[in-house]
Design an enzyme around this catalytic site. Sequence first.
Site, PDB file in Angstrom:
ATOM      1  N   HIS A 227      36.471   9.384  11.240  1.00 52.52           N
ATOM      2  CA  HIS A 227      36.141   7.425  12.017  1.00 52.52           C
ATOM      3  C   HIS A 227      34.731   8.254  13.278  1.00 52.52           C
ATOM      4  O   HIS A 227      35.909   8.947  13.877  1.00 52.52           O
ATOM      5  CB  HIS A 227      37.187   7.176  11.662  1.00 52.52           C
ATOM      6  CG  HIS A 227      37.720   6.273  11.279  1.00 52.52           C
ATOM      7  ND1 HIS A 227      38.385   6.748   9.813  1.00 52.52           N
ATOM      8  CD2 HIS A 227      37.965   4.797  10.580  1.00 52.52           C
ATOM      9  CE1 HIS A 227      39.027   6.750   9.239  1.00 52.52           C
ATOM     10  NE2 HIS A 227      38.594   4.893   9.598  1.00 52.52           N
TER      11      HIS A 227
ATOM     12  N   ASN B 175      39.121  17.083  14.591  1.00 43.86           N
ATOM     13  CA  ASN B 175      39.322  15.186  14.366  1.00 43.86           C
ATOM     14  C   ASN B 175      41.421  15.585  13.931  1.00 43.86           C
ATOM     15  O   ASN B 175      41.057  13.916  15.009  1.00 43.86           O
ATOM     16  CB  ASN B 175      38.784  15.240  12.096  1.00 43.86           C
ATOM     17  CG  ASN B 175      39.276  14.077  12.364  1.00 43.86           C
ATOM     18  OD1 ASN B 175      38.613  12.811  12.527  1.00 43.86           O
ATOM     19  ND2 ASN B 175      38.941  13.598  10.651  1.00 43.86           N
TER      20      ASN B 175
END
Length: 210
Positions: free
Chosen positions: A79, A110
Site C-alpha cells: 500500500h 513492507n
Amino acid sequence: LPSNKKILKDKPGELIHHSYYSLNYDEEHEQARWTMHELSREMLKPIVDRTDDFREDPKVSTYSAEPTDYKYSGYDRGHMVPAGNMRFSLKAMSESFYMSNMSPQHPKLNRYMWRNLEDLVRYWARNYEKVYVVTGPVLEPTLNKINGIVSVPKSYYKVVYRPAHNGNKESMIAFLFPNKEVSGKLQDFAVSVDKIEELTGVDFFVGLDN
C-alpha cells in the site's frame, strides 16, 4: 486539500480522486507516481478492520494493474496509502485496496521498517492534529517488470507536511528507502524534500517557501 500550499506539480499522468486520497497513475509502470492523503487525529479512531479486497481501480481509464499481476513475484502488494490510516470508514478502507494504490515492495521492507514509518506518521497525526502525506515509488525508464507488466521500483519515498499548530511552525520531512530489507533507525532514512524532488521530478507543496 485546503490551499495552494498543498498542490503538487508533476509530469502528466492520470489524476485520480478517490473519497479520501488522490493519485497520479503512470500507465507505463502500472502504478501511481504518487499518492496523497490527509490524516487527522479524528481519522485514527478505528471502526473497521482490513477488507483485503484487492481489485482493479475502475477510475483508471487505461485499466490499472490486477491482483494476479503480482502472483508468484515474491513481492508484496504494498500500500502507498496505508490501510491502517483508513480504518475510520468501510468505504475508505475498501478503496485503499485498489491496485492503483499498490506497488511491488520487498516483503522485508513492507512488513518491517516501512510499517514502522507508517506508525510514526500516525503518531504525528495524533499529536499534531493533522498531517498531509505524499507517498510513492521512484519510477525510472529501465526498471524490471513483473511478468512484463508492473515495474519494480528500486526505492520508495514518503513526504509529510505538518501545518502550523499550537505555536509550532509548519514543517516538512521526507524519507527514502531502498526496496529491500533494511536495518537501522528511521532517522537514518530521512532526507531533504529537495532530494525527493530531484529523484522524482515532482514539486511537493509548491506554495511553501523552499
